[in-house]
Design a protein around this motif. Sequence first.
Motif, PDB file in Angstrom:
ATOM      1  N   LEU A 242       0.868  -1.176   0.000  1.00 23.00           N
ATOM      2  CA  LEU A 242       0.000   0.000   0.000  1.00 23.00           C
ATOM      3  C   LEU A 242       0.903   1.224   0.000  1.00 23.00           C
ATOM      4  O   LEU A 242       1.781   1.344   0.857  1.00 23.00           O
ATOM      5  CB  LEU A 242      -0.914   0.001   1.232  1.00 23.00           C
ATOM      6  N   LEU A 243       0.709   2.105  -0.977  1.00 26.96           N
ATOM      7  CA  LEU A 243       1.598   3.250  -1.138  1.00 26.96           C
ATOM      8  C   LEU A 243       0.850   4.551  -0.854  1.00 26.96           C
ATOM      9  O   LEU A 243      -0.373   4.630  -1.008  1.00 26.96           O
ATOM     10  CB  LEU A 243       2.174   3.289  -2.559  1.00 26.96           C
ATOM     11  N   ARG A 244       1.621   5.550  -0.448  1.00 27.22           N
ATOM     12  CA  ARG A 244       1.095   6.899  -0.244  1.00 27.22           C
ATOM     13  C   ARG A 244       1.553   7.783  -1.393  1.00 27.22           C
ATOM     14  O   ARG A 244       2.678   7.655  -1.885  1.00 27.22           O
ATOM     15  CB  ARG A 244       1.614   7.508   1.064  1.00 27.22           C
ATOM     16  N   LEU A 245       0.667   8.701  -1.789  1.00 25.93           N
ATOM     17  CA  LEU A 245       1.014   9.712  -2.780  1.00 25.93           C
ATOM     18  C   LEU A 245       0.595  11.057  -2.200  1.00 25.93           C
ATOM     19  O   LEU A 245      -0.588  11.316  -1.998  1.00 25.93           O
ATOM     20  CB  LEU A 245       0.286   9.439  -4.097  1.00 25.93           C
ATOM     21  N   ILE A 246       1.577  11.899  -1.876  1.00 27.31           N
ATOM     22  CA  ILE A 246       1.309  13.193  -1.262  1.00 27.31           C
ATOM     23  C   ILE A 246       1.266  14.259  -2.353  1.00 27.31           C
ATOM     24  O   ILE A 246       2.244  14.473  -3.067  1.00 27.31           O
ATOM     25  CB  ILE A 246       2.376  13.536  -0.209  1.00 27.31           C
ATOM     26  N   LEU A 247       0.103  14.906  -2.480  1.00 24.30           N
ATOM     27  CA  LEU A 247      -0.115  15.892  -3.534  1.00 24.30           C
ATOM     28  C   LEU A 247      -0.209  17.300  -2.933  1.00 24.30           C
ATOM     29  O   LEU A 247      -0.909  17.496  -1.941  1.00 24.30           O
ATOM     30  CB  LEU A 247      -1.407  15.582  -4.293  1.00 24.30           C
ATOM     31  N   PRO A 248       0.462  18.287  -3.543  1.00 23.57           N
ATOM     32  CA  PRO A 248       0.344  19.675  -3.074  1.00 23.57           C
ATOM     33  C   PRO A 248      -0.861  20.358  -3.734  1.00 23.57           C
ATOM     34  O   PRO A 248      -0.785  20.819  -4.866  1.00 23.57           O
ATOM     35  CB  PRO A 248       1.672  20.305  -3.519  1.00 23.57           C
ATOM     36  N   VAL A 249      -1.972  20.427  -3.044  1.00 17.83           N
ATOM     37  CA  VAL A 249      -3.198  21.005  -3.601  1.00 17.83           C
ATOM     38  C   VAL A 249      -3.169  22.519  -3.413  1.00 17.83           C
ATOM     39  O   VAL A 249      -2.972  23.004  -2.289  1.00 17.83           O
ATOM     40  CB  VAL A 249      -4.433  20.405  -2.912  1.00 17.83           C
ATOM     41  N   PRO A 250      -3.365  23.303  -4.491  1.00 18.66           N
ATOM     42  CA  PRO A 250      -3.326  24.768  -4.367  1.00 18.66           C
ATOM     43  C   PRO A 250      -4.441  25.301  -3.471  1.00 18.66           C
ATOM     44  O   PRO A 250      -5.488  24.676  -3.296  1.00 18.66           O
ATOM     45  CB  PRO A 250      -3.498  25.242  -5.814  1.00 18.66           C
ATOM     46  N   GLU A 251      -4.197  26.472  -2.925  1.00 22.41           N
ATOM     47  CA  GLU A 251      -5.142  27.093  -2.007  1.00 22.41           C
ATOM     48  C   GLU A 251      -6.505  27.312  -2.649  1.00 22.41           C
ATOM     49  O   GLU A 251      -7.540  27.209  -1.987  1.00 22.41           O
ATOM     50  CB  GLU A 251      -4.565  28.430  -1.526  1.00 22.41           C
ATOM     51  N   SER A 252      -6.543  27.587  -3.959  1.00 27.61           N
ATOM     52  CA  SER A 252      -7.793  27.927  -4.626  1.00 27.61           C
ATOM     53  C   SER A 252      -8.779  26.768  -4.691  1.00 27.61           C
ATOM     54  O   SER A 252      -9.982  26.992  -4.856  1.00 27.61           O
ATOM     55  CB  SER A 252      -7.502  28.420  -6.047  1.00 27.61           C
ATOM     56  N   VAL A 253      -8.306  25.534  -4.571  1.00 29.90           N
ATOM     57  CA  VAL A 253      -9.207  24.380  -4.690  1.00 29.90           C
ATOM     58  C   VAL A 253      -9.227  23.538  -3.422  1.00 29.90           C
ATOM     59  O   VAL A 253      -9.759  22.429  -3.433  1.00 29.90           O
ATOM     60  CB  VAL A 253      -8.809  23.503  -5.903  1.00 29.90           C
ATOM     61  N   VAL A 254      -8.647  24.050  -2.337  1.00 29.45           N
ATOM     62  CA  VAL A 254      -8.596  23.283  -1.093  1.00 29.45           C
ATOM     63  C   VAL A 254      -9.989  22.922  -0.600  1.00 29.45           C
ATOM     64  O   VAL A 254     -10.236  21.808  -0.129  1.00 29.45           O
ATOM     65  CB  VAL A 254      -7.822  24.078  -0.025  1.00 29.45           C
ATOM     66  N   ALA A 255     -10.933  23.841  -0.725  1.00 28.57           N
ATOM     67  CA  ALA A 255     -12.279  23.606  -0.197  1.00 28.57           C
ATOM     68  C   ALA A 255     -13.013  22.498  -0.937  1.00 28.57           C
ATOM     69  O   ALA A 255     -14.023  21.984  -0.439  1.00 28.57           O
ATOM     70  CB  ALA A 255     -13.094  24.899  -0.265  1.00 28.57           C
ATOM     71  N   ARG A 256     -12.541  22.105  -2.121  1.00 27.91           N
ATOM     72  CA  ARG A 256     -13.233  21.092  -2.917  1.00 27.91           C
ATOM     73  C   ARG A 256     -12.671  19.689  -2.711  1.00 27.91           C
ATOM     74  O   ARG A 256     -13.107  18.750  -3.365  1.00 27.91           O
ATOM     75  CB  ARG A 256     -13.162  21.455  -4.399  1.00 27.91           C
ATOM     76  N   ILE A 257     -11.697  19.536  -1.835  1.00 29.27           N
ATOM     77  CA  ILE A 257     -11.110  18.226  -1.567  1.00 29.27           C
ATOM     78  C   ILE A 257     -11.912  17.524  -0.483  1.00 29.27           C
ATOM     79  O   ILE A 257     -12.226  18.107   0.552  1.00 29.27           O
ATOM     80  CB  ILE A 257      -9.633  18.364  -1.143  1.00 29.27           C
ATOM     81  N   HIS A 258     -12.244  16.250  -0.727  1.00 24.26           N
ATOM     82  CA  HIS A 258     -13.065  15.495   0.213  1.00 24.26           C
ATOM     83  C   HIS A 258     -12.457  14.108   0.423  1.00 24.26           C
ATOM     84  O   HIS A 258     -11.912  13.497  -0.505  1.00 24.26           O
ATOM     85  CB  HIS A 258     -14.495  15.352  -0.299  1.00 24.26           C
ATOM     86  N   ASP A 259     -12.570  13.613   1.655  1.00 27.33           N
ATOM     87  CA  ASP A 259     -12.123  12.258   1.960  1.00 27.33           C
ATOM     88  C   ASP A 259     -12.960  11.238   1.193  1.00 27.33           C
ATOM     89  O   ASP A 259     -14.165  11.420   1.010  1.00 27.33           O
ATOM     90  CB  ASP A 259     -12.255  11.980   3.463  1.00 27.33           C
ATOM     91  N   GLY A 260     -12.285  10.152   0.776  1.00 30.25           N
ATOM     92  CA  GLY A 260     -12.985   9.076   0.089  1.00 30.25           C
ATOM     93  C   GLY A 260     -13.141   9.272  -1.395  1.00 30.25           C
ATOM     94  O   GLY A 260     -13.657   8.384  -2.089  1.00 30.25           O
TER      95      GLY A 260
END
Length: 407
Positions: A242-260
């Motif tokens: 099981l691998l992790r992928l860490i993504l740098p999400v810009p401030e402008s779209v942070v509110a649109r990120i959801h778990d799952g």
Amino acid sequence: MFKPLAMVVAAITLTSCAWRGQASTKVAAGEELQIVPVARATRSNLSSSIALTGEFLPYQEVDVMAKVAGYIRTISVDIGDRVGTGQLLAALEIPEMENDLAKAEASIEQSEAENTVTRDELRRATSAHDIAHLSFVRIEDVAKREPGLVPRQEVDEAQSKDLMTEAQVSAAESNLAVAGLRTKVARADETRIKTMNAYARITAPFDGVVTKRYASVGSMIQAGTASQSQAMPVLRVSQNNLLRLILPVPESVVARIHDGETVDVRVPALAQTFPGRVVRFAEKLQQDTRTMDTEVDISNPNLKLVPGMYAEVKLQLAERDQVLSVPLDAVDTSTGDPQILRVDAANVIRRSAIVTGLETAQRVEVRSGLNAGDTVVVGRHAGLRDGQHVQTKLSEVIAEGNIPEKK
């Protein structure tokens, strides 16, 4: 003779003037009927997404240290070997610990022998006390029934002996308790040494893959009991199923990120796409980059993916099905509020205000101010005015979500 000639000259002059007037009218008409590119407002499927890149990391990774110092006796795994939780990785040789264990076992035997001796002393003291107490009770009873028959000194001596033997019983009980504590201490010391001796077996902390080997058979390993120590690890184990992928999400779209949220993870090195899932995010922006770390987990049961590979992820931010939309360059925002130049059935430009919605790289959703099938001007709007007559040329713009039929 001169009259016919004059009539001919006049006719030629009138014809020339008429031709010049017609030509002037055509040029003027050509200037008015400016050709403009147009497109039709259509219904299409729109989706807004953002492409991010990251590097695969193991789900867990640890340098396996030795809890105690010793020489490596055996190493049963090497780089690339898959290991399971609790599997033996290496064994240490610690002769002095074996001596400590033998000493602890001898201490237990000694304390148990002392326990036996103090227990016997307690039984002897108890027996002596029983006899002394019985003698005192008898003498005292006779002295009470027949006063003067037994001297008072004899009664006092019997009582004193009774009290002395009682004290000896108490002392024997105390010695027995102390011997019992010594036995417990010896057993605790033995348990400690056995626990430390168990650390000579270095085992895998979780299911994973050996990714690095630091030592060989015979190497001296220091005890890694403090973070500031310079102790050398034995092996490195990574959980790569099981691998992790860490993504740098810009401030402008942070509110649109959801778990799952499910995402497609494309790996250029393999030219394949794998399914992933957003499992966690930091909920805090990094001050230097103004991005938020977002982690995507990717299942890797066959270990096809290798930590360190780069991957591309397209995060879907929003989706709209069959919404009215126009090409992005049909919307004029130079005045602040979005407007479009609509061409009516008489080829006359009508400027209209619209309400926009989801915007993609090519098209923009129109929520109000326009109907399906309306013709709008695309491209540059400079020089065009409301009420102007134009000649239209349909621009070949393919709506997102609509695939043109093959002819």
